[in-house]
Each structure stands twice: as C-alpha cells, then as structure tokens.
Design a protein around this motif. Structure first.
Motif, PDB file in Angstrom:
ATOM      1  N   ASN A 390       0.801  -1.215   0.000  1.00 49.01           N
ATOM      2  CA  ASN A 390       0.000   0.000   0.000  1.00 49.01           C
ATOM      3  C   ASN A 390       0.838   1.270   0.000  1.00 49.01           C
ATOM      4  OD1 ASN A 390      -2.828  -0.983   0.180  1.00 49.01           O
ATOM      5  ND2 ASN A 390      -2.059  -1.947   2.053  1.00 49.01           N
ATOM      6  N   VAL A 391       2.170   1.129   0.108  1.00 45.94           N
ATOM      7  CA  VAL A 391       3.031   2.291   0.274  1.00 45.94           C
ATOM      8  C   VAL A 391       3.276   3.012  -1.052  1.00 45.94           C
ATOM      9  CG1 VAL A 391       5.296   3.094   1.045  1.00 45.94           C
ATOM     10  CG2 VAL A 391       4.113   1.276   2.308  1.00 45.94           C
ATOM     11  N   TYR A 392       3.604   2.259  -2.093  1.00 46.73           N
ATOM     12  CA  TYR A 392       3.974   2.868  -3.380  1.00 46.73           C
ATOM     13  C   TYR A 392       2.943   2.518  -4.455  1.00 46.73           C
ATOM     14  CZ  TYR A 392       8.476   3.692  -1.136  1.00 46.73           C
ATOM     15  OH  TYR A 392       9.457   4.113  -0.273  1.00 46.73           O
ATOM     16  N   THR A 393       2.967   3.303  -5.518  1.00 44.51           N
ATOM     17  CA  THR A 393       1.984   3.146  -6.594  1.00 44.51           C
ATOM     18  C   THR A 393       2.043   1.750  -7.221  1.00 44.51           C
ATOM     19  OG1 THR A 393       2.126   5.507  -7.098  1.00 44.51           O
ATOM     20  CG2 THR A 393       1.205   4.072  -8.804  1.00 44.51           C
ATOM     21  N   THR A 394       3.264   1.250  -7.434  1.00 45.49           N
ATOM     22  CA  THR A 394       3.396  -0.076  -8.058  1.00 45.49           C
ATOM     23  C   THR A 394       2.687  -1.142  -7.233  1.00 45.49           C
ATOM     24  OG1 THR A 394       5.525   0.513  -9.043  1.00 45.49           O
ATOM     25  CG2 THR A 394       5.025  -1.826  -8.855  1.00 45.49           C
ATOM     26  N   GLY A 395       2.887  -1.109  -5.919  1.00 47.32           N
ATOM     27  CA  GLY A 395       2.246  -2.079  -5.054  1.00 47.32           C
ATOM     28  C   GLY A 395       0.739  -1.970  -5.089  1.00 47.32           C
ATOM     29  N   ARG A 396       0.221  -0.744  -5.095  1.00 50.85           N
ATOM     30  CA  ARG A 396      -1.236  -0.559  -5.117  1.00 50.85           C
ATOM     31  C   ARG A 396      -1.844  -1.066  -6.431  1.00 50.85           C
ATOM     32  NH1 ARG A 396       0.268   4.316  -2.374  1.00 50.85           N
ATOM     33  NH2 ARG A 396       0.165   5.539  -4.317  1.00 50.85           N
ATOM     34  N   LYS A 397      -1.125  -0.865  -7.540  1.00 48.65           N
ATOM     35  CA  LYS A 397      -1.615  -1.381  -8.827  1.00 48.65           C
ATOM     36  C   LYS A 397      -1.642  -2.908  -8.842  1.00 48.65           C
ATOM     37  CE  LYS A 397      -0.347   2.554 -11.777  1.00 48.65           C
ATOM     38  NZ  LYS A 397       0.510   3.027 -12.900  1.00 48.65           N
ATOM     39  N   LEU A 398      -0.621  -3.510  -8.204  1.00 47.67           N
ATOM     40  CA  LEU A 398      -0.587  -4.977  -8.138  1.00 47.67           C
ATOM     41  C   LEU A 398      -1.731  -5.510  -7.278  1.00 47.67           C
ATOM     42  CD1 LEU A 398       3.277  -5.494  -7.780  1.00 47.67           C
ATOM     43  CD2 LEU A 398       1.863  -6.190  -9.732  1.00 47.67           C
ATOM     44  N   LEU A 399      -2.043  -4.794  -6.194  1.00 49.47           N
ATOM     45  CA  LEU A 399      -3.191  -5.189  -5.369  1.00 49.47           C
ATOM     46  C   LEU A 399      -4.481  -5.097  -6.176  1.00 49.47           C
ATOM     47  CD1 LEU A 399      -2.352  -3.484  -1.946  1.00 49.47           C
ATOM     48  CD2 LEU A 399      -2.357  -5.938  -2.440  1.00 49.47           C
ATOM     49  N   GLN A 400      -4.627  -4.031  -6.958  1.00 45.83           N
ATOM     50  CA  GLN A 400      -5.812  -3.882  -7.806  1.00 45.83           C
ATOM     51  C   GLN A 400      -5.905  -4.985  -8.854  1.00 45.83           C
ATOM     52  OE1 GLN A 400      -5.472   0.088  -9.396  1.00 45.83           O
ATOM     53  NE2 GLN A 400      -5.880   1.084  -7.421  1.00 45.83           N
ATOM     54  N   ALA A 401      -4.737  -5.496  -9.269  1.00 46.49           N
ATOM     55  CA  ALA A 401      -4.714  -6.593 -10.257  1.00 46.49           C
ATOM     56  C   ALA A 401      -5.086  -7.930  -9.626  1.00 46.49           C
ATOM     57  CB  ALA A 401      -3.341  -6.677 -10.905  1.00 46.49           C
ATOM     58  N   GLY A 402      -5.141  -7.969  -8.294  1.00 43.99           N
ATOM     59  CA  GLY A 402      -5.569  -9.200  -7.620  1.00 43.99           C
ATOM     60  C   GLY A 402      -4.463  -9.974  -6.926  1.00 43.99           C
ATOM     61  N   VAL A 403      -3.274  -9.362  -6.792  1.00 43.80           N
ATOM     62  CA  VAL A 403      -2.166 -10.047  -6.121  1.00 43.80           C
ATOM     63  C   VAL A 403      -2.455 -10.183  -4.630  1.00 43.80           C
ATOM     64  CG1 VAL A 403       0.273  -9.854  -5.478  1.00 43.80           C
ATOM     65  CG2 VAL A 403      -0.451  -9.343  -7.816  1.00 43.80           C
ATOM     66  N   ILE A 404      -2.101 -11.337  -4.059  1.00 40.96           N
ATOM     67  CA  ILE A 404      -2.292 -11.605  -2.630  1.00 40.96           C
ATOM     68  C   ILE A 404      -0.986 -11.330  -1.902  1.00 40.96           C
ATOM     69  CG2 ILE A 404      -2.906 -13.335  -0.891  1.00 40.96           C
ATOM     70  CD1 ILE A 404      -4.303 -14.897  -3.191  1.00 40.96           C
ATOM     71  N   PRO A 405      -0.914 -10.360  -0.977  1.00 41.26           N
ATOM     72  CA  PRO A 405       0.322 -10.118  -0.233  1.00 41.26           C
ATOM     73  C   PRO A 405       0.560 -11.209   0.800  1.00 41.26           C
ATOM     74  CG  PRO A 405      -1.408  -8.625   0.505  1.00 41.26           C
ATOM     75  CD  PRO A 405      -1.975  -9.396  -0.643  1.00 41.26           C
ATOM     76  N   ALA A 406       1.826 -11.607   0.961  1.00 42.20           N
ATOM     77  CA  ALA A 406       2.164 -12.745   1.824  1.00 42.20           C
ATOM     78  C   ALA A 406       2.644 -12.335   3.216  1.00 42.20           C
ATOM     79  CB  ALA A 406       3.225 -13.614   1.148  1.00 42.20           C
ATOM     80  N   ASP A 407       2.380 -11.090   3.588  1.00 44.21           N
ATOM     81  CA  ASP A 407       2.767 -10.620   4.912  1.00 44.21           C
ATOM     82  C   ASP A 407       4.260 -10.831   5.116  1.00 44.21           C
ATOM     83  OD1 ASP A 407       2.703 -10.105   7.892  1.00 44.21           O
ATOM     84  OD2 ASP A 407       0.571  -9.959   7.425  1.00 44.21           O
ATOM     85  N   ASP A 408       4.685 -11.539   6.194  1.00 48.10           N
ATOM     86  CA  ASP A 408       6.128 -11.740   6.404  1.00 48.10           C
ATOM     87  C   ASP A 408       6.554 -13.178   6.160  1.00 48.10           C
ATOM     88  OD1 ASP A 408       4.995 -12.896   8.680  1.00 48.10           O
ATOM     89  OD2 ASP A 408       6.637 -12.276   9.982  1.00 48.10           O
ATOM     90  N   MET A 409       5.779 -13.906   5.356  1.00 48.39           N
ATOM     91  CA  MET A 409       6.114 -15.298   5.042  1.00 48.39           C
ATOM     92  C   MET A 409       7.382 -15.392   4.202  1.00 48.39           C
ATOM     93  SD  MET A 409       2.647 -17.360   4.086  1.00 48.39           S
ATOM     94  CE  MET A 409       1.364 -16.137   4.315  1.00 48.39           C
ATOM     95  N   LEU A 410       8.175 -16.391   4.471  1.00 47.79           N
ATOM     96  CA  LEU A 410       9.304 -16.696   3.602  1.00 47.79           C
ATOM     97  C   LEU A 410       8.768 -17.119   2.231  1.00 47.79           C
ATOM     98  CD1 LEU A 410      11.462 -18.712   6.123  1.00 47.79           C
ATOM     99  CD2 LEU A 410      12.141 -16.580   5.031  1.00 47.79           C
ATOM    100  N   PRO A 411       9.467 -16.794   1.148  1.00 42.54           N
ATOM    101  CA  PRO A 411       8.971 -17.171  -0.190  1.00 42.54           C
ATOM    102  C   PRO A 411       8.679 -18.660  -0.323  1.00 42.54           C
ATOM    103  CG  PRO A 411      10.757 -15.602  -0.385  1.00 42.54           C
ATOM    104  CD  PRO A 411      10.682 -15.967   1.070  1.00 42.54           C
ATOM    105  N   GLU A 412       9.590 -19.512   0.194  1.00 43.79           N
ATOM    106  CA  GLU A 412       9.368 -20.946   0.051  1.00 43.79           C
ATOM    107  C   GLU A 412       8.196 -21.447   0.892  1.00 43.79           C
ATOM    108  OE1 GLU A 412      13.317 -20.478   2.389  1.00 43.79           O
ATOM    109  OE2 GLU A 412      12.152 -19.379   0.877  1.00 43.79           O
ATOM    110  N   VAL A 413       7.946 -20.798   2.034  1.00 40.76           N
ATOM    111  CA  VAL A 413       6.796 -21.161   2.858  1.00 40.76           C
ATOM    112  C   VAL A 413       5.501 -20.743   2.161  1.00 40.76           C
ATOM    113  CG1 VAL A 413       5.636 -20.756   5.069  1.00 40.76           C
ATOM    114  CG2 VAL A 413       8.118 -21.091   4.997  1.00 40.76           C
TER     115      VAL A 413
END
Length: 457
Positions: A390-413
């Motif tokens: 939610n901080v930068y424009t790129t992130g907000r556009k990705l959220l609008q595209a339907g991307v699910i944020p993984a909080d602080d999860m490790l990528p492999e987890v």
C-alpha cells in the motif's frame, strides 16, 4: 555378565575379564597400539560385531572395534566416580542419568528420506554406508538408546534436490501411520538443501498434532571429523521423546561447536549457509527451543502453538504441483508469467523487491493470470520484514490486479502454503481467505527490533 547389556562374543569376554561394568571408566588398548579411554556404555543394539561403546570426555559416544589381542582395563569404577562427584570433586565427563528399561523409555520412530544424516561410519573400516535399521542407528549413535526406544524405517532414499510435492504426501502418510501406532515422537531424517520445504509442508498438512515431528539433517558427512550428524540426531531424538510441544520443527546445530542445538519452527526456518554447521536460522521470529544434548535438557525460547498431547491427530494431506516460485529480476519479461498461465499453472508466488514490487510492465500479465483463475502471491526477496503493497503506486496497482500479499512469510513457505491451499480450494476468494490465515505459525503478527540480526551480535 548381565550388567554388560548388549555385548556378546569377544567384546563380552574382554569386559568380563576386566570385570568392567557400564558406568566404569575404562581404557582400551588395541592390538594396533591405539588407546581409547572413556566411560563404558551399554549397547542397545545387540549384534555380533566386536565393538565396545565408550563415552569420551567430550561427551560423544564411539564404538571401538576389539579383537583377542585387545586389552581392557578399568581405570575407575562407577562407584568411585559417583563418590568423587558427591564429595565435590570436578567431574571428568558429564555423567549420564540412569536410563530406564526399554519398556519405560519414550518410543520414537525415525523415518529416512535420504541425505547425509542417514549414514554411519563403520569403525573397523572407516567407510561411510547407509544406515537405517534401528540396530544400525544405535550402533552408529549409541547414546540415542539411552533417551528413547528407537524404531526406524526407510520411506525413500533420494537426494534432497530431488524432493517433490508428491513425496511430501508420502512422508505425511508415513508420519501419520507412526503417530497412529502410539509413538511419542517422529523424526524425519532429510537432506538439508530442501528440508525447510518438506518441514513446512508437514506443518500445514497436520491440522491436529499430539506429538512433535522433528526434522534433522547433517551438513557434513559422517566420515569427516567435523561431522554434525551424531550431535544433531541426539538432539532430535531428545526433542521427539521429551519436548513439551507438539509442533513440526527443524533441529540442527545452534552454533559451530557442540554446545547446543536449536529447534526452529518449520514455517519460519531457512538454510542460510552452504556448509556451516549452524546454517539453519529462524527468520522473522525466534527459535522455539534450545537443546543441550549432553545434558538432556530442553529450554523453551518461545511459546508453542501446540502442547504435547493436547490435540487429536488430524491430517489434511495433498499438494498441488502446478505452482511456481519465481524470483523477480530487473528486466524480467511478461512472457514468463504468460507461459505459466498457458501451461495451466494454478498458482504463482513472486519474490518481489523490497515491500513487494515487480517491474510495472508485468502488471498486465499478472492481471491476465488472476482473471484466468491463477492465484498470484507476492513475497519479498529481503526475507526480513513484511510485504506492504500500500506504500507505493506499483504495489497498489498490483493489489488492484488481484495479487495476494504474503505478509512476512518466507517465499518458500508461501510456495508450500499456496500448494497446500490449491489442493483443496479453487475459488480465488477462498484461496485468498485461507492464505491470510496464520495456520502454522508462518505469520509473525508483531516484529520487534531484536528479530533482525545485526553485526556485531
């Protein structure tokens, strides 16, 4: 002599001749001139091999091959050692507590999947061989017999890099069978390179767990003087047999020496070095426990999610194989996302930069993927900290595209979790709902400043 439990043949004859009993300090002079000194230990693996097990002053147990020309002498009796300890004399070695009879010891099953840990050194030849019968384990690492009644089974014998989600399912089934049989803990011996993936898979698959599941491996093979195999295995058996928690953990060296091991929660651990014995570290959290194998002591460092015996076994097995984990890099082309969608992939986990970003030119392909029913998750390459789109424009556009944020999860987890979710849910709203739940300690709700390692420590 009944007290020299487990010894037969030449070994028993030499011990009888010296009137040596378990607990005595003995000196073994072999026919080749080599001399070994330590505390005589029982053998819980009864076999005809002429080997006498002693505990060295550094706390390790070794097996010494003997023959008719070997000389065994009692240096000090067990009674004398105990009298000196009671009088305040400094102990020459850590004395073991009395071990209960086999029927009273906790029952632990060790399941082998491959890797360096599933090997032993033949003391008579120095060769390294696969070792996975209970007898072989007890011969290679005798001290585990004092902690638990050990059974063992080979589930598979593969290199760590050859692990696949379908093999996770097989391991889950075998662990469930072992728990159903009434054991007090299960150990999974696994190669270190992908151990965190498999441990994480089991953490999601067991929705109810009455006993610990302990993953263990070795960074260095058993034929090397610096091998960590025996130390790690003893620590893992201690956790499986006696830990107060019922979680899936990875147990490995906590530092480069042989002082303590750490139990890392399966969904928070990562291998952070190619060869160090303390390669495994908890990320965005603290290890669950500290284990002192020679003292048979476990110290909790974090509150467990589950306590031993508090839950009934509940298994939710199954992993979707059509899931990809992609590391974003500058200039990454949209065709990579398009290719995965066209190939029928159901989930994509992105390792984005910083707070969870990728090049803006990828947004259209990511939206196409989501519109096609593909779950797209965003993690961060930084590992420490959490995704905030939610901080930068790129992130907000990705959220609008339907991307699910993984909080602080490790990528492999996140990859393993998405694979597990997609095997039981296809609707993206349900996938999103399940992904945001903290199911197995994979999300740390609050970060404190001490969770980020700094130099000097």
């Amino acid at each position: 002599m009944e007290e020299t439990i487990g010894y037969t043949g030449i070994a028993l004859s030499l011990l009888n001749k010296a009137d040596a009993k378990p607990g005595d300090r003995i000196r073994i002079t072999r026919s080749d001139g080599r001399v070994f000194e330590g505390i005589l230990m029982p053998r819980y693996a009864i076999s005809s091999k002429p080997i006498i097990v002693i505990k060295l002053d550094n706390g390790y147990n070794i097996g010494v091959r003997v023959d008719e020309k070997t000389i065994v002498e009692v240096v000090k009796t067990k009674e004398a050692i105990l009298r000196e300890a009671a009088a305040g004399a400094p102990a020459t070695i850590p004395l073991l507590e009395e071990s209960p009879p086999a029927e009273e010891r906790p029952k632990v099953t060790i399941l082998g999947t491959g890797g360096t840990i599933a090997s032993k050194v033949e003391y008579e030849t120095g060769a390294v061989k696969p070792a996975f019968s209970a007898k072989e384990i007890l011969e290679a690492v005798p001290e585990v017999g004092f902690i638990a009644d050990i059974s063992a089974k080979v589930v598979m014998n593969i290199l760590s890099e050859n692990m696949r989600p379908q093999y996770w399912e097989k391991i889950v089934d075998e662990v469930a069978k072992a728990i159903d049989s009434g054991v007090d803990g299960v150990i999974v011996a696994h190669g270190t390179d992908t151990m965190a993936y498999t441990a994480s898979a089991l953490a999601f698959a067991f929705r109810g767990l009455p006993v610990p599941i302990t993953f263990v491996g070795a960074q260095r093979s058993s034929d090397r003087p610096s091998s960590d195999a025996a130390f790690n295995l003893v620590a893992a058996v201690l956790v499986a047999a006696k830990a107060p928690f019922a979680e899936v953990v990875v147990v490995m060296h906590g530092e480069t020496g042989d002082t303590y091991a750490l139990a890392h929660r399966a969904t928070r651990v990562r291998k952070m070095h190619t060869s160090r014995r303390d390669a495994f570290q908890t990320i965005n959290g603290r290890p669950l426990a500290k284990i002192y194998p020679f003292e048979r002591r476990i110290t909790l460092l974090e509150s467990p999610l589950r306590s031993r015996g508090a839950e009934e076994l509940e298994v939710a097995n199954g992993f979707e194989e059509k899931v990809a984990l992609i590391k974003y890099y500058p200039g990454m082309e949209p065709e990579i996302i398009d290719f995965l969608v066209d190939k029928g992939y159901k989930g994509i986990v992105l390792e984005g930069t910083g707070l969870g970003h990728v090049g803006e030119w990828l947004t259209e392909s990511i939206k196409r993927a989501v519109d096609a029913g593909v779950a797209v998750v965003m993690t961060s390459q930084t590992l420490f900290g959490r995704v905030n789109m939610n901080v930068y424009t790129t992130g907000r556009k990705l959220l609008q595209a339907g991307v699910i944020p993984a909080d602080d999860m490790l990528p492999e987890v996140a990859f393993v979790k998405l694979s597990w979710i997609l095997s039981r849910a296809s609707d993206l709203n349900e996938v999103r709902r399940l992904f945001k739940l903290n199911l197995a300690g994979e999300i740390t709700p609050r970060h404190t400043i001490d969770l980020y390692p700094r130099w000097p420590h």
